[in-house]
Design a protein around this motif. Structure first.
Motif, PDB file in Angstrom:
ATOM      1  N   GLU A  26       7.559  61.648  37.890  1.00 22.37           N
ATOM      2  CA  GLU A  26       7.410  62.415  39.123  1.00 22.37           C
ATOM      3  C   GLU A  26       8.507  63.476  39.240  1.00 22.37           C
ATOM      4  OE1 GLU A  26       6.764  61.635  43.898  1.00 22.37           O
ATOM      5  OE2 GLU A  26       7.079  59.941  42.560  1.00 22.37           O
ATOM      6  N   LEU A  27       9.719  63.148  38.805  1.00 29.05           N
ATOM      7  CA  LEU A  27      10.822  64.097  38.868  1.00 29.05           C
ATOM      8  C   LEU A  27      10.560  65.297  37.952  1.00 29.05           C
ATOM      9  CD1 LEU A  27      13.566  64.796  40.000  1.00 29.05           C
ATOM     10  CD2 LEU A  27      14.600  63.468  38.172  1.00 29.05           C
ATOM     11  N   SER A  28      10.019  65.056  36.756  1.00 32.61           N
ATOM     12  CA  SER A  28       9.677  66.150  35.849  1.00 32.61           C
ATOM     13  C   SER A  28       8.627  67.055  36.474  1.00 32.61           C
ATOM     14  CB  SER A  28       9.149  65.606  34.524  1.00 32.61           C
ATOM     15  OG  SER A  28      10.130  64.860  33.867  1.00 32.61           O
ATOM     16  N   LEU A  29       7.650  66.438  37.127  1.00 32.92           N
ATOM     17  CA  LEU A  29       6.598  67.204  37.790  1.00 32.92           C
ATOM     18  C   LEU A  29       7.174  68.077  38.906  1.00 32.92           C
ATOM     19  CD1 LEU A  29       3.602  67.828  38.208  1.00 32.92           C
ATOM     20  CD2 LEU A  29       3.482  65.813  39.673  1.00 32.92           C
ATOM     21  N   ILE A  30       8.075  67.524  39.689  1.00 31.86           N
ATOM     22  CA  ILE A  30       8.696  68.283  40.782  1.00 31.86           C
ATOM     23  C   ILE A  30       9.491  69.453  40.226  1.00 31.86           C
ATOM     24  CG2 ILE A  30      10.455  68.181  42.603  1.00 31.86           C
ATOM     25  CD1 ILE A  30       9.528  65.250  43.055  1.00 31.86           C
TER      26      ILE A  30
END
Length: 131
Positions: free
Chosen positions: A3-7
């Motif tokens: 999720e952090l990579s996506l953000i």
């Protein structure tokens, strides 16, 4: 993809970033009570759609200092409906669907950018024939 990579990816390419999640005190109380009643932090996280680390941190903070979470005020109990497991599951499924849709949008955008920058067709054409 985490999720952090996506953000980070969404921020870099100008899409609306996802803000940090805000949790109500009532939700924190419910999660802590579930863990105290024998539910694992992992299962509680899945049930309430919260990361296992966040659940563990709440339990540690509760044990260390926060006694207000263990004894809700009578006013809160009068206004609060009991948490139905089916409703919690429906809420968790809705959040999972929302996240999946966001991920699909991000991947589609990533493919569009790659096609534009590399000048190649990545997506399969609908009328393509097998060789």
């Amino acid at each position: 993809m985490s999720e952090l990579s996506l953000i980070r990816w969404m921020k870099k390419f100008g899409r609306q970033p996802i803000g940090p999640k805000r949790y109500t005190t009532e939700l924190k109380r419910s999660v802590i009570r579930a863990v105290q009643d024998g539910m694992s932090a992992y299962r509680a996280g899945n049930t309430f759609d919260i990361s296992c680390g966040t659940v563990s941190r709440w339990v540690r903070e509760y044990k260390g200092e926060n006694t207000e979470l263990s004894s809700p005020k009578p006013d809160d109990m009068a206004n609060k409906k009991p948490v139905d497991p089916k409703e919690a599951e429906i809420l968790a499924l809705k959040k999972a669907l929302e996240y999946a849709n966001l991920k699909i949008r991000a991947l589609d955008t990533m493919i569009d950018i790659a096609e534009e920058q590399l000048k190649i067709d990545i997506r399969k054409k609908s009328g393509a024939k097998r060789s």
